[in-house]
Write an enzyme that holds these catalytic residues in place. Structure first.
Site, PDB file in Angstrom:
ATOM      1  N   ARG A 107       0.843  -1.207   0.000  1.00  0.00           N
ATOM      2  CA  ARG A 107       0.000   0.000   0.000  1.00  0.00           C
ATOM      3  C   ARG A 107       0.868   1.242   0.000  1.00  0.00           C
ATOM      4  NH1 ARG A 107      -3.461  -0.645   5.371  1.00  0.00           N
ATOM      5  NH2 ARG A 107      -4.925   0.606   4.168  1.00  0.00           N
ATOM      6  N   HIS A 130     -19.626  47.737  -7.239  1.00  0.00           N
ATOM      7  CA  HIS A 130     -20.949  48.071  -6.701  1.00  0.00           C
ATOM      8  C   HIS A 130     -21.754  46.812  -6.426  1.00  0.00           C
ATOM      9  CE1 HIS A 130     -25.248  49.242  -7.164  1.00  0.00           C
ATOM     10  NE2 HIS A 130     -24.869  50.227  -6.359  1.00  0.00           N
ATOM     11  N   GLY A 138     -13.342  54.614   8.516  1.00  0.00           N
ATOM     12  CA  GLY A 138     -14.001  54.186   7.282  1.00  0.00           C
ATOM     13  C   GLY A 138     -12.867  53.864   6.335  1.00  0.00           C
ATOM     14  N   CYS A 163     -15.860  50.470  10.263  1.00  0.00           N
ATOM     15  CA  CYS A 163     -17.074  49.990   9.614  1.00  0.00           C
ATOM     16  C   CYS A 163     -16.779  49.799   8.135  1.00  0.00           C
ATOM     17  CB  CYS A 163     -18.213  50.958   9.816  1.00  0.00           C
ATOM     18  SG  CYS A 163     -17.764  52.650   9.494  1.00  0.00           S
TER      19      CYS A 163
HETATM   20  P1  ADP Z   1      -6.232   3.630  -0.376  1.00  0.00           P
HETATM   21  O1  ADP Z   1      -5.060   4.446  -0.007  1.00  0.00           O
HETATM   22  O2  ADP Z   1      -6.673   3.860  -1.780  1.00  0.00           O
HETATM   23  O3  ADP Z   1      -7.332   3.748   0.618  1.00  0.00           O
HETATM   24  P2  ADP Z   1      -5.459   1.153   0.832  1.00  0.00           P
HETATM   25  O4  ADP Z   1      -4.012   0.922   0.921  1.00  0.00           O
HETATM   26  O5  ADP Z   1      -6.094   1.633   2.046  1.00  0.00           O
HETATM   27  O6  ADP Z   1      -5.746   2.096  -0.400  1.00  0.00           O
HETATM   28  O7  ADP Z   1      -6.090  -0.239   0.385  1.00  0.00           O
HETATM   29  C1  ADP Z   1      -7.176  -0.466  -0.449  1.00  0.00           C
HETATM   30  C2  ADP Z   1      -8.143  -1.414   0.218  1.00  0.00           C
HETATM   31  O8  ADP Z   1      -7.517  -2.638   0.586  1.00  0.00           O
HETATM   32  C3  ADP Z   1      -8.717  -0.835   1.476  1.00  0.00           C
HETATM   33  O9  ADP Z   1     -10.065  -1.171   1.551  1.00  0.00           O
HETATM   34  C4  ADP Z   1      -7.928  -1.520   2.543  1.00  0.00           C
HETATM   35  O10 ADP Z   1      -8.646  -1.595   3.732  1.00  0.00           O
HETATM   36  C5  ADP Z   1      -7.693  -2.891   1.952  1.00  0.00           C
HETATM   37  N1  ADP Z   1      -6.486  -3.527   2.494  1.00  0.00           N
HETATM   38  C6  ADP Z   1      -5.248  -3.039   2.470  1.00  0.00           C
HETATM   39  N2  ADP Z   1      -4.382  -3.859   3.089  1.00  0.00           N
HETATM   40  C7  ADP Z   1      -5.112  -4.922   3.508  1.00  0.00           C
HETATM   41  C8  ADP Z   1      -4.795  -6.111   4.227  1.00  0.00           C
HETATM   42  N3  ADP Z   1      -3.553  -6.368   4.633  1.00  0.00           N
HETATM   43  N4  ADP Z   1      -5.794  -6.961   4.487  1.00  0.00           N
HETATM   44  C9  ADP Z   1      -7.057  -6.702   4.078  1.00  0.00           C
HETATM   45  N5  ADP Z   1      -7.410  -5.628   3.390  1.00  0.00           N
HETATM   46  C10 ADP Z   1      -6.454  -4.723   3.112  1.00  0.00           C
HETATM   47 MG    MG Z   2      -7.502   3.154   2.358  1.00  0.00          MG
END
Ligand code: ADP
Ligand code: MG
Ligand code: MG
Length: 938
Positions: free
Chosen positions: A100, A478, A806, A873
């Site tokens: 992520r 205005h 003013g 004002c």
């Molecule tokens: P965004 O930044 O777009 O929100 P995320 O990194 O949060 O993306 O992830 C996208 C989706 O995947 C989210 O719904 C997140 O909760 C889910 N997710 C991410 N990592 C996991 C994980 N380890 N297990 C289950 N779901 C996950």
């Molecule tokens: Mg997310």
């Protein structure tokens, strides 16, 4: 040892935390995961790769730093230890992870998450076999596999999402299946086979080594931070060109394992549009049997979080506890993501929720009531724009979206032209002249007046409009000034082709087609965003005594050192000012009392005009004035009965005579009858009042000196109304504040002191503040609108009881710039080239000459009279930046238009919490005295 590139979190231990520093290093998502782990919340273990790695990646042309892969390996081992699962495991369920992205600031356009990394084809087969080829587990693992193929293919190999969608949806249709959850394992198997085919067509293959999958995913995340989409976003938002992202690798939890005790959800700790914390029905959604973004993708039916009470009650209870803990730690409304796996809750993300203005006001106040934050925090976290949603009807963009209308399709002033001149939204039929506006209004139809620009003649049409739109003009045109005073939404300077002659608007839409809007067509104006829309929008309703607003104002009153009055010219405006929290009226203009009838048949214009124009007939003149005195007395009484004993500053006539004569030529017959002069002669007399430079001409106090009878009439009306009011109440003694406009010289004020004093004496009023004896009192004040008055302020203060700036005229006369002509000619260049930071008619420059003229006046006046009260004002009293100057020079009160009173309270309270009251006076005094001493050699 190598540099530390990775921070581990899991099982209550975390190498990082949610501090600001860590947010910079790990990105917000990572730091929050670390933080949640640290305080014992249930977070699947994982690790965060720092943003330094991303920076390195870019400085070294797509190379990962040395040692990183080793650190990844080591952390994977640690994950294996903590979770008991292993990468590449066919003996038992394998370790799968997500990758992520997450920078310190949110950045749309960065890589999407990849879930289920580590799932090799071999693992899938082994899993199915281990679970006896049973349908449910088989279905589950194949669902994970098809998701991995989709996300990896899109994010690492750049295969279009559409191609996967087409295969998936096409197959569903072919198999006659609507609900995704009803796909069988053999369906899923076919889909995966088709995905593999798609990979092949693109010359790709999913790496079977989990570590390879992982490194590819990490690189893809790093790459996306510099991708075109993310780069454009940063440019548009004014963020630095390079913003590195962190990468989070996190153990998977499976909301998609079954549809009985597994699922995924998102929520807010409080409602992000109202701010309300509803524990019976928390804000958010939950989807049984879902994974990842299934909840928000809109492809499946979701349920409100409260449904978890039935399906996964333990997870629900725990989630509610987690919400409390998060808010207690972070002290902001949180926007969170979670998954429930086998009945147990796992937190996957938390961040500060994006709130509407109302929600920010309400939740901040509630947090004070709940003891989470103190008043200071609450006051400082609300911004002036938040209030606007509570003070005005607004265009309901949500409803528009629901109707399937895209903003871009309906904006008339495309390309960013258009000044948000007066906030709020209005919807009505386009009209192009006053007459039509009034006709429509008569029939009960809402109108929007569209003009090239407006002038005083448009006034009757403006005040019946739902909103006003002009092609030209700036924030102080205005149209803008009138609109703000009346609380009418307004956009100016749109550059739109508004054709007043043929009564239509033509514009190019987003498809480059020419569109025409004719008189009577519905349009909408967003005065907060500065747009005209070719669309009949719906509006969100503000309530005049909105409890969220009123409650929040209660927090501000005791804090604000600089008090807030309002400008109001009649009892209706005065009542509105009080509703919005004004403690007095800082400016009641009396010009309108000469021009606008309150009751039918008064014909005030005729009265004042025949007074001006009549020649010999003293009787005529006196009679006209007598009538005006009676009418004005009634006007004042009405205002007093609204204001009770609150201060009310009434300014004597400020207009030049020729302005009182505007429109006179339209009823020459009546005037001729009243004055006994023939029409030709009257015309000549009217023309005789023309002035070349009226701003500096025969008006204000100068008029009071040459035509004392008109000022005497006003003074009598003010005082006799006060007498009548005071006689009619027991304890409330109203002390009228009489104010003389545009003075410069002590002798002018002395002249006025005598005039007012004589009238007062006749009515038994004495000068000075409140008296315990309860006799009738009045105060005499002056306006500081000429820099000359600033130089004379010590002696002016000696002869007056209070002062008021003013700053519009003060800006004109200090800088020598005309507001109207300036904004049309040199001002854009001046602002563009940085000669001034802002148009001084919008914002008083705290280092500029107007601020110095104010400081100078306050210093001199208070040297003479330490308690001398100063106010301001006009327009600047509602401008957040100018209010800082007002506070800096220690003004006692500010007086904006009624609707803007809450914003002034907010700024005053915020300044009171963060800055020393009158701080600019000290600076100015020290600087000035140092320079003066130097030049006389001391
Ligand atoms: P965004 O930044 O777009 O929100 P995320 O990194 O949060 O993306 O992830 C996208 C989706 O995947 C989210 O719904 C997140 O909760 C889910 N997710 C991410 N990592 C996991 C994980 N380890 N297990 C289950 N779901 C996950
Ligand atoms: Mg997310
Ligand atoms: Mg996303």
């Amino acid at each position: 040892m190598d540099k530390k590139f990775i921070y581990f979190f899991g099982e209550g231990q975390a190498e990082g935390d949610a501090s600001d520093e860590m947010i910079r290093l790990l990105g917000n998502k990572g730091a929050q995961l670390q933080g949640m782990t640290k305080i014992g919340l249930p977070v699947p273990p994982g690790f965060t790769i720092t943003t330094d790695v991303c920076d390195y990646y870019f400085e070294h042309d797509g190379q990962l730093p040395e040692g990183l892969v080793e650190q990844v390996r080591a952390n994977i081992s640690r994950l294996e230890q903590v979770t008991g699962y292993r990468f590449v495991d066919i003996e038992q369920d394998p370790l799968l992870v997500s990758a992520r992205s997450g920078a310190a600031v949110s950045m749309p356009g960065m890589m999407e998450t990849i879930l289920n990394i580590g799932l090799s084809d071999k693992c899938v087969d082994a899993y199915i076999e281990r679970h006896g080829n049973k349908e449910q587990p088989k279905k589950f693992i194949l669902d994970c596999q098809r998701r991995l193929y989709e996300m990896f293919g899109q994010n690492v190999y750049g295969i279009e999402r559409e191609k996967f969608r087409k295969i998936f949806d096409g197959f569903k249709e072919e198999a006659g299946i609507q609900e995704e959850t009803l796909l069988t394992s053999s369906h899923l198997q076919t889909i995966v086979t088709k995905y593999k085919q798609l990979y092949k067509e693109n010359g790709k293959e999913l790496p079977q080594d989990p570590l390879q999958q992982l490194t590819d995913a990490v690189k893809a995340v790093e790459e996306s931070a510099m991708g075109e989409k993310a780069r454009n976003y940063r440019k548009a938002e004014g963020l630095p060109e390079k913003v590195g992202t962190g990468v989070n690798i996190q153990t998977m939890v499976y909301g998609n394992e079954n549809i009985t005790d597994c699922g995924t959800g998102v929520g807010f700790t409080r409602d992000p549009s109202t701010g309300i914390n509803n524990r019976q029905n928390p804000y958010g959604e939950f989807l049984l049997g879902g994974q990842g973004e299934d909840v928000v993708s809109g492809s499946r039916n979701v349920f409100s979080i409260s449904h978890m009470k039935q399906s996964v009650p333990q997870a629900y209870d725990e989630l509610m506890k987690v919400c409390d803990i998060l808010e207690q730690r972070i002290k902001r409304v949180q926007d969170y993501e979670f998954t429930v796996w086998r009945g147990k809750l796992y937190m996957l993300q938390t961040r500060n929720g994006k709130l509407t203005g109302r929600a920010n006001v309400r939740s901040s106040h509630d947090m004070v009531r709940e003891g989470l934050i103190d008043v200071r925090d609450a006051v400082l976290r609300v911004v002036p724009e938040n209030f606007e949603q509570l003070l005005h009807k607004m265009i309901d963009y949500e409803a528009m979206k629901c109707d399937g209308v895209q903003l871009d399709e309906v904006v008339i002033n495309r390309g960013g032209a258009g000044v948000a001149a007066s906030p709020g939204g209005g919807v009505g039929k386009a009209v192009f002249d006053v007459k039509t506006a009034l006709e429509y209004k008569e029939r009960g139809e809402p109108v929007i007046l569209c003009r090239l620009e407006t002038n005083p003649a448009d006034y009757p049409g403006m005040i019946v409009s739902e909103a006003i739109a002009t092609a030209r003009g700036g924030k102080t045109s205005h149209a803008a000034v009138v609109a703000r005073n009346k609380g009418i939404p307004c956009v100016v300077g749109t550059g739109v082709d508004i054709d007043e002659e043929s009564k239509r608007i033509t514009y190019q839409n987003n498809k480059d087609e020419t569109v025409t809007i004719n008189e009577g067509d519905y349009i909408s104006v967003d005065g907060s965003a500065g747009r005209i829309l070719n669309y009949k929008a719906s509006l969100t309703e503000p309530s005049p005594d909105d409890p969220d607003l009123q409650d929040f104002l209660q927090l501000l009153y005791p804090i604000a050192k600089m008090r807030v009055y309002a400008n109001a010219n009649d009892s209706g405006e005065a009542a509105r000012a009080l509703q919005f929290g004004a403690e007095g009226i800082g400016l009641a203009r009396t010009e309108y009392m000469f021009l606008e009838d309150k009751l039918e048949g008064e014909n005030r214009q005729l009265a004042i005009q025949s007074w001006i124009l009549a020649e010999e007939e003293e009787v005529v003149k006196l009679k006209a004035l007598e009538r005006l005195e009676q009418m004005q007395k009634r006007d004042f009484l009405e205002m007093y009965s609204v204001m009770q004993d609150k201060p009310i500053i009434i300014r004597l006539l400020d207009y030049p005579l020729h302005e009182l004569l505007s429109g006179a030529k339209a009823h020459l017959d009546e005037l001729s009858e009243a004055t006994k002069l023939n029409q030709e002669h009257l015309k000549q007399r009217i023309d005789g009042y023309h002035e070349t430079n009226p701003m500096l001409g025969h008006r204000s106090v100068r008029l009071g000196i040459t035509h004392p009878e008109i000022y005497r009439v006003q003074v009598r009306a003010i005082l006799s109304a006060a007498e009548e009011f005071n006689n009619s109440t027991d304890k409330k003694y109203l002390t009228p504040h009489i104010e003389i406009p545009l003075v410069c010289l002590v002798n002018e004020v002395k002249n006025m002191e005598q005039l007012v004093g004589e009238e007062a004496e006749k009515l038994g009023f004495s000068r000075g503040g409140y008296s315990s004896k309860g006799d009738n009192r009045y105060l005499l004040g002056i306006m500081y609108e000429l820099s000359g008055a600033s130089f004379e302020a010590d002696s002016l203060a000696q002869v007056s009881d209070f002062g008021s700036f003013g700053t519009n005229d003060l800006t004109q006369t200090t800088m020598g710039w005309s507001r109207e002509d300036g904004s049309a000619t040199f001002m854009p260049r001046y602002v563009g080239q940085g000669i001034v930071g802002e148009d001084p008619f919008i914002t008083i420059d705290k280092d500029g000459p107007v601020a110095k003229a104010m400081a100078h006046a306050v210093l001199l006046a208070r040297a003479a009279k330490p308690d001398y009260e100063f106010g301001i004002c006009g327009e600047h009293a509602a401008d957040p930046a100018s209010l800082e100057v007002c506070y800096g020079v220690g003004l006692s009160n500010v007086s904006p238009a009624p609707n803007q009173v809450p914003i002034a309270w907010l700024r005053s309270a915020q300044l009171s919490l963060t800055k020393e009251y009158g701080n600019m006076l000290n600076e100015y005094a020290v600087k000035a005295s140092t320079s003066f001493s130097k030049s006389i050699g001391k």
